[in-house]
Design an enzyme around this catalytic site. Structure first.
Site, mmCIF file in Angstrom:
data_model
loop_
_atom_site.group_PDB
_atom_site.id
_atom_site.type_symbol
_atom_site.label_atom_id
_atom_site.label_comp_id
_atom_site.label_asym_id
_atom_site.label_seq_id
_atom_site.Cartn_x
_atom_site.Cartn_y
_atom_site.Cartn_z
ATOM 1 N N GLU A 1 50.113 17.660 94.270
ATOM 2 C CA GLU A 1 50.637 16.825 93.620
ATOM 3 C C GLU A 1 49.775 15.534 93.462
ATOM 4 O OE1 GLU A 1 55.778 16.869 93.792
ATOM 5 O OE2 GLU A 1 54.491 15.878 95.582
ATOM 6 N N ASP B 1 53.748 13.288 91.160
ATOM 7 C CA ASP B 1 55.167 13.513 91.133
ATOM 8 C C ASP B 1 55.626 13.317 89.825
ATOM 9 O OD1 ASP B 1 57.668 15.042 92.421
ATOM 10 O OD2 ASP B 1 58.025 12.854 92.229
#
Length: 227
Positions: free
Chosen positions: A117, A45
């Site tokens: 992610e 992320d």
């Protein structure tokens, strides 16, 4: 593993990283000693946010900070990442627990986005920032190109923050709790404005719950004032 590496056009020097990125918490809970992908998701992320920010900064030189923030929010949103995950058939490679498998976890946007992610985080650890950057640029180029027209379509959190900033107020989000089995949780989040709870929202992921809380708070703020 081999098929997925071909799909993402990246070969891991340490395949264990990719295996870990594909391992959902529900699988890890059922298999003793198996590591799940949440730490890689956290790292991915951060890499994604920086990479997309840099790309938008270079592409849209006349956009101000607020516009760039909205564009980034669209690119890194759960729907965008889930769509990117589907393009590489990521769901078919995920290692899920039995309950998550039965509940259609391979198609859940939150599971796909989190896994995506985690893969980015794994690429970063395996090949460095440039490898992760090149992957994001290649795989999310469509979303980045569409960002200017889509920037206001769905980001309630940004809209709420901007509205409150105009009034000299601040917002933060607090996780109230979650319910349901581990493989099918529903999170509840409250939007806290100037230290006071304003509105709550639910979602299959914390990010989704925050967006719904922000949407509810905006509806309250936009109500006509009583005379």
């Amino acid at each position: 593993m081999e098929a997925l590496q071909k799909r993402i056009a990246y070969r891991f020097r340490d395949p264990v990283l990719l295996r870990k990125a594909l391992t959902h918490t529900t699988y890890a809970h059922e298999v003793s000693g198996c590591a799940h992908n949440q730490r890689l998701e956290f790292l991915g992320d951060a890499v994604l946010q920086l990479t997309v920010s840099h790309r938008l900064f270079l592409l849209y030189r006349n956009a101000n900070e607020g516009e760039l923030s909205k564009m980034r929010a669209f690119v890194v949103s759960e729907p965008s990442l889930a769509a990117a995950a589907k393009r590489i058939s990521l769901g078919s490679y995920l290692r899920l627990g039995r309950g998550e498998e039965k509940c259609g976890g391979r198609e859940k946007p939150s599971v796909l986005a989190d896994g995506y992610e985690a893969v980015i985080g794994a690429i970063y650890l395996d090949g460095g920032f440039e490898a992760a950057r090149d992957y994001v640029y290649r795989e999310l180029d469509d979303e980045i190109q569409r960002a200017p027209e889509m920037k206001c379509a769905m980001d309630f959190k940004t809209r709420l923050q901007e509205k409150l900033q105009e009034q000299g107020r601040k917002v933060c989000y607090r996780l109230i709790g979650d319910e349901g089995p581990e493989h099918d949780k529903v999170f509840t989040v409250t939007a806290v404005v100037d230290g006071q709870d304003m509105a709550s929202g639910k979602g299959r992921s914390k990010k989704c719950a925050e967006q719904n809380a922000a949407k509810a708070a905006l509806e309250i703020l936009n109500q006509p004032k009583k005379v």
